[in-house]
Design a protein around this motif. Structure first.
Motif, mmCIF file in Angstrom:
data_model
loop_
_atom_site.group_PDB
_atom_site.id
_atom_site.type_symbol
_atom_site.label_atom_id
_atom_site.label_comp_id
_atom_site.label_asym_id
_atom_site.label_seq_id
_atom_site.Cartn_x
_atom_site.Cartn_y
_atom_site.Cartn_z
ATOM 1 N N THR A 9 -31.327 89.615 -65.226
ATOM 2 C CA THR A 9 -31.023 88.059 -65.494
ATOM 3 C C THR A 9 -29.580 88.022 -65.057
ATOM 4 O O THR A 9 -28.878 88.810 -64.773
ATOM 5 N N SER A 10 -29.431 86.604 -64.812
ATOM 6 C CA SER A 10 -28.038 86.257 -64.338
ATOM 7 C C SER A 10 -26.952 86.383 -65.614
ATOM 8 O O SER A 10 -27.388 86.011 -66.718
ATOM 9 N N ARG A 12 -24.469 84.503 -66.042
ATOM 10 C CA ARG A 12 -24.066 83.394 -66.453
ATOM 11 C C ARG A 12 -25.227 82.628 -67.593
ATOM 12 O O ARG A 12 -24.708 82.427 -68.767
ATOM 13 N N GLU A 13 -26.322 83.067 -67.263
ATOM 14 C CA GLU A 13 -27.239 82.438 -68.225
ATOM 15 C C GLU A 13 -27.418 83.461 -69.563
ATOM 16 O O GLU A 13 -27.584 82.813 -70.556
ATOM 17 N N GLU A 14 -27.000 84.644 -69.474
ATOM 18 C CA GLU A 14 -27.007 85.571 -70.576
ATOM 19 C C GLU A 14 -25.933 85.112 -71.305
ATOM 20 O O GLU A 14 -25.898 85.197 -72.618
ATOM 21 N N GLU A 16 -24.169 82.328 -71.417
ATOM 22 C CA GLU A 16 -24.509 80.737 -72.177
ATOM 23 C C GLU A 16 -25.663 81.151 -73.236
ATOM 24 O O GLU A 16 -25.015 80.222 -74.208
ATOM 25 N N ARG A 17 -26.632 81.702 -73.292
ATOM 26 C CA ARG A 17 -27.732 82.027 -74.237
ATOM 27 C C ARG A 17 -26.928 82.838 -75.550
ATOM 28 O O ARG A 17 -27.080 82.226 -76.502
ATOM 29 N N SER A 18 -26.280 83.659 -75.294
ATOM 30 C CA SER A 18 -25.471 84.517 -76.199
ATOM 31 C C SER A 18 -24.456 83.602 -77.032
ATOM 32 O O SER A 18 -24.373 83.808 -78.309
#
Length: 833
Positions: A9-10, A12-14, A16-18
């Motif tokens: 996973t990216s 950045r995405e992790e 943002e989600r967390s």
């Protein structure tokens, strides 16, 4: 196998989600309140845990550590400090306008003193939380959700009957957003809710007239301006708040000259008194504030008082203006009306907050009606089955006796008599005493009551107008029970810019405008139910008070009628012998409970208002006699009473004038006109004591305990007292309705400590004397029965008799007398239920 568990996973995405999950967890689970019950999750869980522990207002206090432990272990898996801090804030009367918890111990102070550790403090639910937040929790009004580990169930929201979000306000900081909602007055908020229920298209201007501004628990003043309107219309605005200060001439010490001083009695909301005094002293020492000689904190349990003594060359008005300009004595409250609506943070206007609450309240009412209807239907089914079985009793006995087992008996009852399963089980469990005729009659009566209640609930479920009217009545009852007078005064633009002069007293300026707007011919009315209202002479004349009226269920009769011009000086005496000013100046045409215009200390069953008296008139020209139930009396001259009333005027304080003994109360205040010379005192056993106004009787005592007036028999109490002329008459009334007029000349003069003489012979041994009243020139007097019926009767219907007479009964058979009312400028007040 490890490779199958690795999910690329990216970063950045992790992140943002967390971060989004964390932010929403803080917003929804910790920082922001729900708009429906106005509570954050931790507050809601504290109240629910205490409800489960049974910590109701009438139960003893329990350790806060026990409550915190239950909350942590069952519902709120976070730090104990966060839970205890939330509990403490719900106890503090200077933080919450209407505290939801009652505390015993040290819960901090306005000086920023911390609360004691949870192992030293105790708490329980306050009446408002128990009655208006948790009262309907067991009636299927709200949904329950699993707790953090699924082992317990907790309410998703409490079935609040009042918008606590506006009553107590809220402060919270979440991720990227914050809320800061000011507290408001319960009576004004209920007025806004009722107006929206009656007219959903109510204009914003009319709504702002009903809810004109916040009402902070620490008092203060709010200049009405654009910031207040923006906060209510848009959900965000800056509200100016200032403390209350006035100028006084004080005596620094014996032999010293009097000096001017600025006295601060109220501070803005959430301002620490000790911190403010410390910063003020720093500015004085640094030379940034001149003209100040000394600063003293003279606050006590009766109220705040910070004395700022001025130098001889100090100009009081200039110093007062500098205090407002350079210190936090005047500051801004940044209002942000942000709350959770359907789980989402939403910025709301005042109207939207009220509308969402009313929608929620209607939903909970519908669920409560359905729940109650289901319970009644189940019980009605059982009662009908029992009555059907009793009608065919011999057949039922035969079926049961022939059945080999209970299951076969139940089946036989269902087949032969057509009973349902629940009815058959009830018949099998019916005890033998239900076979008596009295029990049958009781079942029939119960069925009639259940059918009537079932029809009423069905109407409420089917007719929204009926639900709205029921909700309005409930809101009116809540306002009467929990409402309190406004503490924060609202100032116009002119009043806000000018400081008070040395001739003005604390708290007097804000009331001048309302007094000026009162009609010249207005009349202040006190009703039998303890409601206060303003009326015109035309409205009073329509009541036809001079004409008799039969005993019937009528609107509450009048206890007292006082013209508002010239301005009357009204005081109230409490059951514990205290005096307080009645701050009636903001009275309106709609009835409001008398408690709204009294200090909060006068309330409840222990120290409730007993009597209303107008000072300065002819009725109190000579003075007042204060009598306790155990026969003690204290005489006070009119000047002494006026001086005591002046000490507590507009300060919210009370002064004890008669110190009653334990388990005793003040029962009567007898105003004495200048042209009478006889005091007649009555006891519950019918004894009368006539005392002439000798210097020994009218001697003013330094001790507030008074002196014994007469000897009482066991279980005998004082029930009445009146000043009369030698040729006057008194009206005697018993609880069973015996009435008679007795000439004062029929009573032999007595001295303190005498037994007196019997003034009325009872027809029933269980009867007792209700009271004693002076006969006046008004054409009629009013009788009120225990079932809340009232009627006006002419004096001619009550015979004039000697002491041995039994009088006449004007009530129908079976009725009991609750009170006798003679209209005037003094009135006995009803005991709160």
């Amino acid at each position: 196998m490890v490779s199958h568990r690795v999910i690329p996973t990216s970063l950045r995405e992790e992140m943002e989600r967390s971060y989004l999950e964390y932010a929403m967890s803080v917003i929804v689970g910790r920082a922001l309140p729900d708009v429906r019950d106005g509570l954050k999750p931790v507050q809601r869980r504290i109240l629910y845990a205490m409800h489960e522990l049974g910590l109701t207002p009438e139960r003893p206090f329990r350790k806060c550590a026990r409550v915190v432990g239950d909350v942590l272990g069952k519902y709120h898996p976070h730090g104990e400090t966060a839970v205890y801090d939330a509990l403490v804030r719900q106890v503090q009367s200077f933080t919450s306008r209407y505290p939801l918890l009652q505390g015993h111990g040290n819960f901090g102070s306005v000086d920023d003193d911390p609360a004691a550790a949870m192992r030293y403090t105790e708490t329980r639910l306050a009446p408002l939380a128990h009655g208006a937040l948790l009262g309907e929790l067991t009636e299927d009004t709200v949904d329950f959700t699993p707790n953090f580990d699924g082992a317990q169930q907790e309410p998703a929201v409490l079935p609040a009957q009042l918008p606590v979000l506006l009553l107590n306000g809220c402060t919270g900081i979440a991720v990227g957003m914050a809320t800061n909602i000011p507290p408001h007055n319960l009576g004004e908020v209920v007025g806004g809710l009722v107006a929206l229920l009656r007219n959903p298209r109510l204009s914003d201007e009319a709504l702002l007239q009903l809810i004109p501004g916040p009402d902070f628990p620490t008092g203060g003043e709010i200049p009405v301006g654009s910031g207040l309107r923006e906060a209510y219309m848009q959900g965000r605005g800056s509200i100016p708040v200032r403390g209350v200060a006035h100028l006084e001439a004080i005596q620094p010490g014996k032999g010293r000259r009097r000096r001017n001083a600025v006295v601060v009695t109220e501070l803005p909301y959430q301002l620490s008194k000790a911190s403010w005094i410390e910063k003020l002293a720093e500015q004085v020492n640094d030379g940034r504030l001149s003209g100040i000689a000394d600063i003293r904190d003279e606050s006590d349990r009766d109220g705040m008082r910070v004395v700022i003594e001025l130098r001889r060359d100090g100009q009081p008005e200039v110093v007062l203006q500098e205090l407002f300009r350079r210190t936090a004595l005047q500051s801004n409250f940044g209002a942000i009306l942000l709350a959770l609506v359907d789980g989402k943070p939403t910025q709301l206007s005042l109207r939207r907050v009220l509308e969402i609450f009313l929608e929620f309240r209607e939903q909970t009412s519908l669920r409560r009606y359905r729940f109650a209807l289901g319970k009644i239907s189940q019980r009605l089914e059982v009662v009908n089955g029992l009555l059907q079985a009793l009608a065919r009793l011999q057949e039922v006995i035969l079926l049961i006796s022939q059945a080999p087992a209970a299951a076969r008996a139940a089946a036989a009852l269902q087949v032969q008599l057509g009973l349902s399963s629940a009815q058959a089980e009830a018949v099998l469990a019916m005890p033998l005493r239900r076979l008596t005729g009295l029990e049958r009659q009781g079942l029939d009566t119960e069925r009639q009551k259940l059918e009537a209640e079932q029809a009423r609930l069905q109407v409420l479920l089917d007719d929204r107008n009926a639900r709205v009217e029921a909700l309005i009545r409930q809101l009116a009852q809540l306002r009467k029970r929990y409402g309190t007078p406004r503490r924060t005064r609202l100032l116009g633009q002119v009043a806000a810019s000018a400081p008070r002069t040395s001739t003005e007293t604390a708290g007097s300026a804000p009331h001048q405008a309302p007094r000026a707007t009162l009609p010249e011919d207005g009349l202040l009315l006190v009703q039998a139910d303890g409601q206060l209202r303003l009326a015109s002479p035309l409205a009073v004349s329509r009541r036809r008070l001079e004409q008799p009226a039969p005993l019937a269920s009528q609107p509450p009769p009048l206890r007292c009628l006082v013209p508002v011009h010239p301005e009357p000086r009204l005081v109230v005496f409490s059951a514990l012998g205290r005096i307080a000013n009645l701050r009636w100046e903001r009275i309106g045409p709609h009835p409001q409970d008398l408690a709204h215009f009294l200090p909060e200390k006068l309330g409840g069953q222990t120290d409730h208002p007993v009597q209303l008296v107008r000072l300065g008139g002819s009725a109190t020209a000579a003075g007042l006699a204060l009598l306790s139930c155990d026969g003690h009396c204290r005489w006070l001259k009119a000047a002494a009473v006026l001086e005591a009333a002046a000490r507590v005027r507009d300060t919210g304080r009370t002064v004890t004038l008669l110190k009653v003994r334990p388990r005793q109360t003040l029962c009567r205040v007898a105003p004495c006109p200048a042209d009478v010379a006889t005091l007649v005192v009555a006891t519950s056993c019918g004894r009368l004591l006539r005392l002439d106004a000798t210097p020994h009787l009218l001697q003013e005592l330094d001790s507030p305990a008074g002196a014994p007036l007469l000897r009482l028999l066991p279980h005998e109490i004082i029930v009445g007292a009146a000043w009369c002329g030698d040729a006057g008459q008194v009206l005697l009334a018993t609880r069973h309705g015996q009435l008679k007029r007795l000439p004062v000349e029929q009573l032999a003069p007595n001295r303190r400590g005498d037994l007196g003489q019997i003034g009325l012979r009872f027809l029933k041994r269980s009867d007792s004397l209700l009271g004693l009243w002076p006969v006046v020139e008004d054409p009629c007097f009013t009788l009120v029965t225990t079932d809340h019926r009232s009627g006006r009767f002419p004096w001619e219907q009550v015979p004039v008799q000697e002491c041995s007479g039994v009088g006449v009964c004007l009530l129908p058979a079976g009725a009991a007398l609750a009170d006798v009312m003679i209209l005037g400028e003094t009135a006995r007040l009803p005991v709160p239920q």
